[in-house]
Structures are given as C-alpha cells and as structure tokens.
Design an enzyme around this catalytic site. Structure first.
Site, PDB file in Angstrom:
ATOM      1  N   LYS A  79       0.770  -1.185   0.137  1.00 28.04           N
ATOM      2  CA  LYS A  79       0.080   0.044   0.050  1.00 28.04           C
ATOM      3  C   LYS A  79       0.870   1.147  -0.112  1.00 28.04           C
ATOM      4  O   LYS A  79       1.975   1.169   0.489  1.00 28.04           O
ATOM      5  CB  LYS A  79      -0.693   0.268   1.294  1.00 28.04           C
ATOM      6  CG  LYS A  79      -2.113   0.917   1.102  1.00 28.04           C
ATOM      7  CD  LYS A  79      -3.069   0.189   0.373  1.00 28.04           C
ATOM      8  CE  LYS A  79      -4.454   0.986   0.273  1.00 28.04           C
ATOM      9  NZ  LYS A  79      -5.426   0.171  -0.077  1.00 28.04           N
ATOM     10  N   ASP A 128      -7.015   4.225  -4.249  1.00 28.95           N
ATOM     11  CA  ASP A 128      -7.762   4.037  -3.107  1.00 28.95           C
ATOM     12  C   ASP A 128      -8.234   5.702  -2.939  1.00 28.95           C
ATOM     13  O   ASP A 128      -8.596   6.121  -3.777  1.00 28.95           O
ATOM     14  CB  ASP A 128      -6.619   3.702  -2.046  1.00 28.95           C
ATOM     15  CG  ASP A 128      -7.340   3.388  -0.814  1.00 28.95           C
ATOM     16  OD1 ASP A 128      -7.848   2.092  -0.774  1.00 28.95           O
ATOM     17  OD2 ASP A 128      -7.459   4.165   0.351  1.00 28.95           O
TER      18      ASP A 128
HETATM   19  P1  NDP Z   1     -13.007   7.817  -2.587  1.00 31.53           P
HETATM   20  O1  NDP Z   1     -11.949   8.804  -2.668  1.00 31.53           O
HETATM   21  O2  NDP Z   1     -13.458   7.560  -3.959  1.00 31.53           O
HETATM   22  O3  NDP Z   1     -14.086   8.009  -1.560  1.00 31.53           O
HETATM   23  C1  NDP Z   1     -13.963   8.114  -0.332  1.00 31.53           C
HETATM   24  C2  NDP Z   1     -15.342   8.530   0.406  1.00 31.53           C
HETATM   25  O4  NDP Z   1     -14.980   8.113   1.820  1.00 31.53           O
HETATM   26  C3  NDP Z   1     -15.600   9.974   0.146  1.00 31.53           C
HETATM   27  O5  NDP Z   1     -16.980  10.146   0.389  1.00 31.53           O
HETATM   28  C4  NDP Z   1     -14.814  10.782   1.401  1.00 31.53           C
HETATM   29  O6  NDP Z   1     -15.406  11.995   2.063  1.00 31.53           O
HETATM   30  C5  NDP Z   1     -15.221   9.553   2.463  1.00 31.53           C
HETATM   31  N1  NDP Z   1     -14.050   9.759   3.367  1.00 31.53           N
HETATM   32  C6  NDP Z   1     -12.660   9.815   3.300  1.00 31.53           C
HETATM   33  N2  NDP Z   1     -12.102   9.684   4.403  1.00 31.53           N
HETATM   34  C7  NDP Z   1     -13.018  10.147   5.421  1.00 31.53           C
HETATM   35  C8  NDP Z   1     -13.056  10.407   6.654  1.00 31.53           C
HETATM   36  N3  NDP Z   1     -11.659  10.345   7.579  1.00 31.53           N
HETATM   37  N4  NDP Z   1     -14.110  10.454   7.394  1.00 31.53           N
HETATM   38  C9  NDP Z   1     -15.384  10.399   6.631  1.00 31.53           C
HETATM   39  N5  NDP Z   1     -15.465  10.194   5.442  1.00 31.53           N
HETATM   40  C10 NDP Z   1     -14.232   9.942   5.035  1.00 31.53           C
HETATM   41  O7  NDP Z   1     -12.555   6.517  -1.953  1.00 31.53           O
HETATM   42  P2  NDP Z   1     -13.003   5.084  -2.117  1.00 31.53           P
HETATM   43  O8  NDP Z   1     -14.296   4.882  -2.489  1.00 31.53           O
HETATM   44  O9  NDP Z   1     -12.023   4.310  -3.364  1.00 31.53           O
HETATM   45  O10 NDP Z   1     -12.439   4.262  -0.922  1.00 31.53           O
HETATM   46  C11 NDP Z   1     -13.480   4.225   0.325  1.00 31.53           C
HETATM   47  C12 NDP Z   1     -12.748   2.744   0.951  1.00 31.53           C
HETATM   48  O11 NDP Z   1     -12.648   1.575   0.304  1.00 31.53           O
HETATM   49  C13 NDP Z   1     -11.531   3.070   1.666  1.00 31.53           C
HETATM   50  O12 NDP Z   1     -11.426   2.419   3.033  1.00 31.53           O
HETATM   51  C14 NDP Z   1     -10.664   2.235   0.686  1.00 31.53           C
HETATM   52  O13 NDP Z   1      -9.548   1.993   1.204  1.00 31.53           O
HETATM   53  C15 NDP Z   1     -11.524   1.314   0.416  1.00 31.53           C
HETATM   54  N6  NDP Z   1     -11.420   0.390  -0.762  1.00 31.53           N
HETATM   55  C16 NDP Z   1     -11.273   1.010  -1.902  1.00 31.53           C
HETATM   56  C17 NDP Z   1     -11.035   0.253  -3.258  1.00 31.53           C
HETATM   57  C18 NDP Z   1     -10.921   0.643  -4.414  1.00 31.53           C
HETATM   58  O14 NDP Z   1     -11.002  -0.079  -5.451  1.00 31.53           O
HETATM   59  N7  NDP Z   1     -11.275   1.972  -4.644  1.00 31.53           N
HETATM   60  C19 NDP Z   1     -10.784  -1.467  -2.967  1.00 31.53           C
HETATM   61  C20 NDP Z   1     -11.020  -1.930  -1.657  1.00 31.53           C
HETATM   62  C21 NDP Z   1     -11.144  -0.766  -0.433  1.00 31.53           C
HETATM   63  P3  NDP Z   1     -14.778  13.120   1.618  1.00 31.53           P
HETATM   64  O15 NDP Z   1     -14.856  13.596   0.214  1.00 31.53           O
HETATM   65  O16 NDP Z   1     -15.747  14.160   2.521  1.00 31.53           O
HETATM   66  O17 NDP Z   1     -13.503  13.018   2.088  1.00 31.53           O
HETATM   67  O1  2IT Z   2      -7.872  -1.569  -0.872  1.00 30.59           O
HETATM   68  C1  2IT Z   2      -7.696  -2.180  -1.850  1.00 30.59           C
HETATM   69  O2  2IT Z   2      -8.013  -3.335  -2.182  1.00 30.59           O
HETATM   70  C2  2IT Z   2      -7.699  -1.038  -2.932  1.00 30.59           C
HETATM   71  N1  2IT Z   2      -7.633  -0.119  -2.722  1.00 30.59           N
HETATM   72  C3  2IT Z   2      -7.313  -1.752  -4.537  1.00 30.59           C
HETATM   73  C4  2IT Z   2      -6.062  -2.188  -4.626  1.00 30.59           C
HETATM   74  C5  2IT Z   2      -5.650  -2.620  -6.009  1.00 30.59           C
HETATM   75  O3  2IT Z   2      -4.590  -2.944  -6.235  1.00 30.59           O
HETATM   76  O4  2IT Z   2      -6.670  -2.631  -6.894  1.00 30.59           O
END
Ligand code: NDP
Ligand code: 2IT
Length: 452
Positions: free
Chosen positions: A130, A170
């Site tokens: 990561k 992420d």
């Molecule tokens: P994005 O940046 O697209 O969206 C993040 C969302 O979470 C936004 O709505 C953001 O709001 C909110 N957020 C972020 N930080 C905080 C915080 N400290 N408190 C409250 N709200 C918060 O990210 P993703 O959707 O890609 O990721 C969301 C989660 O999913 C994370 O935990 C990530 O690790 C996990 N994840 C993502 C993957 C992917 O493929 N993208 C794969 C697997 C897991 P704001 O705009 O106000 O910050």
């Molecule tokens: O938390 C996760 O699994 C991700 N942000 C996606 C990682 C990836 O390599 O696609």
C-alpha cells in the site's frame, strides 16, 4: 519446542504495540487477525516455530520520501509519500495508493497488512502493499493534482514494476490521478507496462475495474444472505461514503431491488426516504467525479431528502449496512444501534471501517458480518485480472469479467465458510474464516521458502 513455550496472544499484541509506537491503526489490524490466528495455530507447530505471523506483521520494507510540488500561486509545498511493501510470498506486491491528509505510516502499514490477506483470498498471485501521501486533493486544481502526481512518481518509480509492485487507486486516487502517474512512469522509464491498475480503457485499463469493489461487496452480502435463504430485494440499506466504492455499491443494491437510504462524506450524511435511485446515484457520481462537490448538495437537489451535518448514518434503521468510507467510522455504539434496529447484515466496502469493539458486537450478536478483507476484495481482484490482460496484451469482454468477479467473490465466500464455522451457530464467523483462509495460503508459501 512445546506449544506452551510460545508467547501468548496478549504478549504478542503487546510486542507489536511496543515495536510500533504511535501506530494504533497498525496494531489494531494485527490484533484483529491475531485473535483468530492464535486459536487456529494452537496445534500447528510449524507456524509457531517459523514465526510466521510475527514475520507477516513486519513489513518487508517501508519506503518514505519527500514530495515537493508547486501550487498555482507559486508556493513550494512539501508532502510525505510512502510505499509499504508488506509481503510478496505469493506474488508481486499489490495494493492501492491513498491521497488524504489523514495518511500516516501507521495507516499505510495497516492497509498493507490487510491487503496481504485480502489478496491471498482472491486466489490470484498477488502479494500485499500500500502507498500514499498526506496530500489533500480537495480544492486543488487539475494542474496542481497533476504536478503532485508527477512529483510523487518521480520517487516511487524506482520501487515499482509489473513484476515487482503494482499500485492502484484508493481514497483520493481515481482515474485522473492514475492517468497522471502512469504518464509520468512511462516518461521516466520509456516503458509501457502494466505497472499500475485502474488505468483508463484507452491505455490498458480493464472493463469493470471502476465498479468492481462496490459490486463485489454487494455480491458478498448476497452470498451471505443466501446462506439464510434470504436476498437483497426489498431490503432497506444504509451506506456510508459517496466515492468510488459507495456509489457502485449503491448502484448494485438498486439493481438487485434493494432501497438505498443514505450516503455520506466527511461532513455528514444525506437521508433520502424515497430511496437513492440509480438516476440519483448517477447524479452523485457526477457531483463527486466531475464537479468535485460535497454530498450536502444532494439535499438541495432532491426534495424530501435531508442532510445531517457532522454525523454518520448508522442510526438510520435498516436491514443491511455497507460502511464504504474509511477506517474506524463505525464504533461499538454504532454497532449496538444497528443490531438494536434490526440490521441483519453488514458488508465492509471500506478497509477496517468497524472498530475492534464494533467487530465483537457483530460477532456476539451473530449477524452476518463480512470484514473488508473479504467483502471489498472485488476491486483488487479485477486489478489482478487487469494485470493478466496487460501481460497477455489482450482485453477481455465485459461479460467475461463480470462472470469472473462473481466467481471470485463466491470463492472467497466459500473459503470463509470453510474456515469460519462456529460450533452451535448457524451463522459463519466470516472474520475468522477470512483471517484463517488468507493466512494459510501466505504462511504455507513462507514455510516453503525457509527463513528469509
Ligand atoms: P474515494 O476517495 O472515492 O471516496 C472516499 C469516500 O469516503 C468519500 O465520500 C470521502 O468523503 C469519505 N471519507 C474519506 N475519508 C474520510 C474520513 N476520514 N471521514 C469520513 N469520510 C471519509 O475512495 P474509495 O471509495 O475508493 O475508498 C473508500 C474505502 O474503500 C476506503 O477505505 C478504501 O481503502 C476502500 N477500498 C477501496 C477500493 C477501491 O477499489 N477504490 C478497494 C477496496 C477498498 P470526503 O470527500 O469528505 O473525504
Ligand atoms: O484496498 C484495496 O483493495 C484497494 N484500494 C485496491 C487495490 C488494488 O490494487 O486494486
């Protein structure tokens, strides 16, 4: 050596905390895994003797570097960047990059540790890593984001490669940022390889990578419900977050006939009693990806909905919940409230969104609870498929990728059921199942390598 000679769980956790001062998220993630693995290892001397868990909980390396960039007013700004390469026993390091002001070494170490187990669960050959930076993309111009991404890659490119370490997106890193970083990598190395995933479709990206995490989390929920002869149709669903994972989870819930009541961001949540329909989800995607706006604007756009400032959505009565924002966003009290209000299933789209206390509340209540390392593995799975397509220099069709994603999620569910059975309970302990199944694959590879 007798098993009783080994350190006990409490001493092990205490050691992790002592060796990693000021890193509470990392210690929390290790503890959640160790609670199950210690029990599983009781009669498995090899794992003890070769210190397998202790070694997985010590990253192969943590790379930290300075990232300088110039903002639009000509000020020089300095951020810190990292790449944590946790474990490459079963494949190249693989995991996302996070840009958010809350990023610390502790956060990235917890994420790389979790990723190691998650990637093993997918069945694809990927190790765990990561990276990220304490950079806040909010309010920055496209050019500022571009300059930051280029500067970040100027250092990162030395440590990654299609067979070494393959980053992706992420929080705060989506298609735009991956484009800027890939462009800079290509320029620096003069190589066009599958060094990043989540790429645009024009330059080696895979269909359904964007949707995969949210869709996968809902498929996992559907698989859990099926064990109770139940389904998503007609269910009231509370979702947190409004980014990539949250919006695609909401999209899939709609497609399966569920009703999405909430979405959120770091400023609060919106509640729409009419349901956040597919059309409204598309409006949110546009708001976030194109206009880069805030979720509070939803309540101004759609009459009958409301914005609740400064709160998380867990108090809204629901049947199913999907935390899809960030770590530790669902506390023990929130978990008790969800259970009290009749919630029967929770699928973690985010990484470690539930605190350790919350996890214990769900386990004790014996509701269907899927930890992130199982439920959100759809994203990295399609990343793995993107790597395969890049290596073979081909692009698979959407129907094939959809089928593979559903298959992989079903496979992870089956692994959790195999290792997470609880005597006397009709509900699988998915936390235990995911931890043991993920651990076993990495651990057995490590045993094959000897002491390295
Ligand atoms: P994005 O940046 O697209 O969206 C993040 C969302 O979470 C936004 O709505 C953001 O709001 C909110 N957020 C972020 N930080 C905080 C915080 N400290 N408190 C409250 N709200 C918060 O990210 P993703 O959707 O890609 O990721 C969301 C989660 O999913 C994370 O935990 C990530 O690790 C996990 N994840 C993502 C993957 C992917 O493929 N993208 C794969 C697997 C897991 P704001 O705009 O106000 O910050
Ligand atoms: O938390 C996760 O699994 C991700 N942000 C996606 C990682 C990836 O390599 O696609």
């Amino acid at each position: 050596m007798a098993v009783s000679d080994h350190v006990d769980l409490a001493t092990f956790i205490e050691g992790v905390r002592r060796r990693n001062p000021g890193q509470p998220e990392f210690a929390q993630a290790v503890q959640e895994v160790a609670e199950d693995i210690y029990d599983y290892m009781q009669d498995k001397e090899q794992y003890h003797k070769y210190q397998i868990l202790r070694r997985i909980a010590e990253p192969d390396r943590v790379i930290s570097f300075r990232v300088c960039w110039e903002d639009d007013n000509g000020n020089i700004r300095v951020q810190r960047g990292w790449r944590v390469q946790n474990n490459n026993s079963i494949g190249p390091y693989k995991g996302g990059i996070r840009f958010h002001p809350s990023v610390t070494e502790s956060v990235l170490k917890f994420l790389a540790f979790e990723q190691t187990f998650k990637n093993a669960l997918t069945g694809l050959p990927m190790g765990g890593g990561k990276g990220g930076a304490n950079f806040n993309p909010k309010g920055k111009s496209d050019n500022e984001v571009m300059r930051f991404c280029q500067s970040f890659m100027n250092e990162l490119y030395r440590y990654i490669g299609a067979d070494i370490d393959v980053p992706a997106g992420d929080i705060g890193v989506g298609g735009r940022e991956i484009g800027y970083m890939f462009g800079q990598y290509k320029r620096l190395t003069n190589e066009f390889t599958g060094v990043l995933t989540g790429k645009g479709l024009e330059y080696g990206g895979s269909l359904i990578r964007t949707e995969a995490t949210g869709y996968g989390a809902v498929y996992f929920l559907r698989n859990m419900l099926a064990t109770q002869k139940d389904g998503v149709e007609g269910k009231k669903v509370v979702i947190s977050g409004s980014g990539n994972v949250a919006t695609h989870a909401a999209e899939k819930i709609n497609q399966l006939g569920g009703k999405v009541l909430t979405l959120s961001d770091s400023e609060g949540y919106i509640y729409d009693p009419a349901g956040i329909s597919e059309e409204r989800v598309n409006w949110v995607k546009d708001l976030k990806n194109k206009r880069r706006g805030r979720i509070s604007e939803y309540a101004k756009e759609f009459k009958g909905s409301e914005f609740v400032s400064g709160k998380t959505p867990w108090g809204v009565p629901c049947d199913l919940a999907l935390p899809c924002a960030t770590q530790n966003e669902l506390t023990g009290d929130d978990a008790r409230l969800l259970v009290q209000n009749g919630c029967i299933g929770v699928s973690e789209g985010a990484n470690m969104p539930t605190t350790l206390e919350g996890v214990h509340v769900f386990k004790d209540a014996q509701i269907l609870f899927a930890p992130g390392k199982a439920a959100n593995a759809g994203g990295v799975s399609v990343s793995g498929l993107e790597m395969s397509q890049n290596s073979a220099r081909i692009s698979w069709k959407e129907a094939e990728l959809q089928r593979l994603l559903e298959d992989i999620m079903a496979g992870i569910h089956a692994s959790c059921v195999e290792y997470g059975g609880r005597p006397g309970s009709k509900v699988t302990d998915y936390v235990r199942g995911a931890n043991i199944a993920g651990f076993k694959k990495v651990a057995d590879a490590m045993l094959a390598f000897g002491v390295v």
